[in-house]
Design a protein around this motif. Structure first.
Motif, PDB file in Angstrom:
ATOM      1  N   ILE A 120      94.297  18.581  29.801  1.00 28.95           N
ATOM      2  CA  ILE A 120      93.409  19.373  28.956  1.00 28.95           C
ATOM      3  C   ILE A 120      93.782  20.844  29.120  1.00 28.95           C
ATOM      4  O   ILE A 120      93.599  21.424  30.193  1.00 28.95           O
ATOM      5  CB  ILE A 120      91.930  19.157  29.322  1.00 28.95           C
ATOM      6  N   ARG A 123      89.385  23.475  26.471  1.00 28.22           N
ATOM      7  CA  ARG A 123      88.294  22.738  25.834  1.00 28.22           C
ATOM      8  C   ARG A 123      88.776  21.357  25.391  1.00 28.22           C
ATOM      9  O   ARG A 123      89.064  20.515  26.214  1.00 28.22           O
ATOM     10  CB  ARG A 123      87.706  23.554  24.688  1.00 28.22           C
ATOM     11  N   ASN A 124      88.872  21.118  24.080  1.00 33.36           N
ATOM     12  CA  ASN A 124      89.231  19.791  23.584  1.00 33.36           C
ATOM     13  C   ASN A 124      90.683  19.673  23.154  1.00 33.36           C
ATOM     14  O   ASN A 124      91.080  18.673  22.558  1.00 33.36           O
ATOM     15  CB  ASN A 124      88.316  19.405  22.412  1.00 33.36           C
ATOM     16  N   ARG A 168      90.603  16.167  20.965  1.00 36.84           N
ATOM     17  CA  ARG A 168      89.605  15.126  21.170  1.00 36.84           C
ATOM     18  C   ARG A 168      88.270  15.604  20.602  1.00 36.84           C
ATOM     19  O   ARG A 168      87.985  16.799  20.582  1.00 36.84           O
ATOM     20  CB  ARG A 168      89.442  14.800  22.659  1.00 36.84           C
ATOM     21  N   GLN A 169      87.470  14.641  20.141  1.00 33.05           N
ATOM     22  CA  GLN A 169      86.154  14.962  19.605  1.00 33.05           C
ATOM     23  C   GLN A 169      85.113  14.113  20.321  1.00 33.05           C
ATOM     24  O   GLN A 169      85.032  12.902  20.089  1.00 33.05           O
ATOM     25  CB  GLN A 169      86.100  14.684  18.100  1.00 33.05           C
ATOM     26  N   PRO A 170      84.309  14.697  21.238  1.00 37.56           N
ATOM     27  CA  PRO A 170      83.273  13.923  21.926  1.00 37.56           C
ATOM     28  C   PRO A 170      82.278  13.325  20.927  1.00 37.56           C
ATOM     29  O   PRO A 170      81.848  13.994  19.983  1.00 37.56           O
ATOM     30  CB  PRO A 170      82.598  14.963  22.825  1.00 37.56           C
ATOM     31  N   SER A 176      85.016   9.574  23.428  1.00 40.23           N
ATOM     32  CA  SER A 176      85.630  10.588  22.581  1.00 40.23           C
ATOM     33  C   SER A 176      86.597   9.930  21.603  1.00 40.23           C
ATOM     34  O   SER A 176      87.235   8.915  21.909  1.00 40.23           O
ATOM     35  CB  SER A 176      86.402  11.610  23.421  1.00 40.23           C
ATOM     36  N   TYR A 178      90.100  10.717  19.581  1.00 37.06           N
ATOM     37  CA  TYR A 178      91.203  11.654  19.728  1.00 37.06           C
ATOM     38  C   TYR A 178      92.279  11.399  18.674  1.00 37.06           C
ATOM     39  O   TYR A 178      92.422  10.294  18.143  1.00 37.06           O
ATOM     40  CB  TYR A 178      91.814  11.584  21.136  1.00 37.06           C
TER      41      TYR A 178
END
Length: 208
Positions: A120, A123-124, A168-170, A176, A178
């Motif tokens: 990482i 952040r994402n 990635r998107q929680p 998540s 991704y």
């Protein structure tokens, strides 16, 4: 394909829900005491389970694949693990000299165990590296030594080094979604990845 997508999502959410407990207020929360208990050893909260998927069809072209992974968060930002994937693909070809509208297909089955890492960056946003060994089985039309149309089969192997970057998107809890762009920097003779063009991966993961 829609049903397969729904099943995959339910499995990912179930994996994430298994890590939740309820606080005295009745709201879901993660068990912080368990994390402290396993701080110096194996911590199940750092386990990563999930995988990628692919499906598509257009004008005779078709592809389908699943690639489950399992891994562990080694540090706050660095994680690594193993995976095993399968992909089927077909491509229409026109080989009949008498009837050019008669379509035959090149079909390919691909099995690929791999070792992967992700880091990482901010952040994402993450970067990734994967070492993959491909077992490739192909079947399609061709001509024999006498010029007769026949079916040609071949089995080959390939080693790929995939470098990439993604987002990635929680989705809530530990799950998540991704997406990442990857490219095979080795580009071996039998590489299943396009030369000069990055490939795209989509997937879900719990703990990522």
């Amino acid at each position: 394909m829609k049903n397969l997508f729904i099943v995959f999502l339910v499995l990912a959410v179930t994996a994430a829900s298994a890590q939740e407990v309820y606080t005295s207020s009745g709201k879901p929360g993660f068990h912080k005491k368990a994390s402290k208990k396993h701080k110096k050893g194996y911590n199940p909260d750092k386990l990563i389970v999930g995988g990628g998927f692919a499906a598509g069809y257009s004008s005779g072209y078709a592809s389908f694949g699943l690639a489950p992974i399992v891994g562990y968060r080694i540090t706050e930002h660095f994680m690594a693990g193993v995976g095993f994937g399968y992909k089927y693909a077909q491509e229409p070809v026109y080989v009949d000299p008498v009837d050019p509208n008669k379509v035959s297909y090149i079909r390919q089955n691909l099995l690929y165990p791999n070792l992967w890492t992700r880091y990482i960056v901010f952040r994402n946003f993450f970067v990734s590296g994967t070492v993959e060994y491909d077992f490739i089985s192909q079947k399609g039309p061709g001509y024999d030594n006498y010029g007769n149309l026949t079916t040609i089969k071949r089995n080959v192997t390939n080693t790929a080094l995939l470098l990439g970057a993604g987002l990635r998107q929680p989705l809530g809890g530990r799950v998540s979604l991704y997406a990442e762009l990857i490219y095979d920097v080795l580009q071996g003779e039998n590489s299943p990845y396009p030369k000069g063009t990055p490939d795209v991966n989509f997937g879900f993961a719990a703990g990522f």
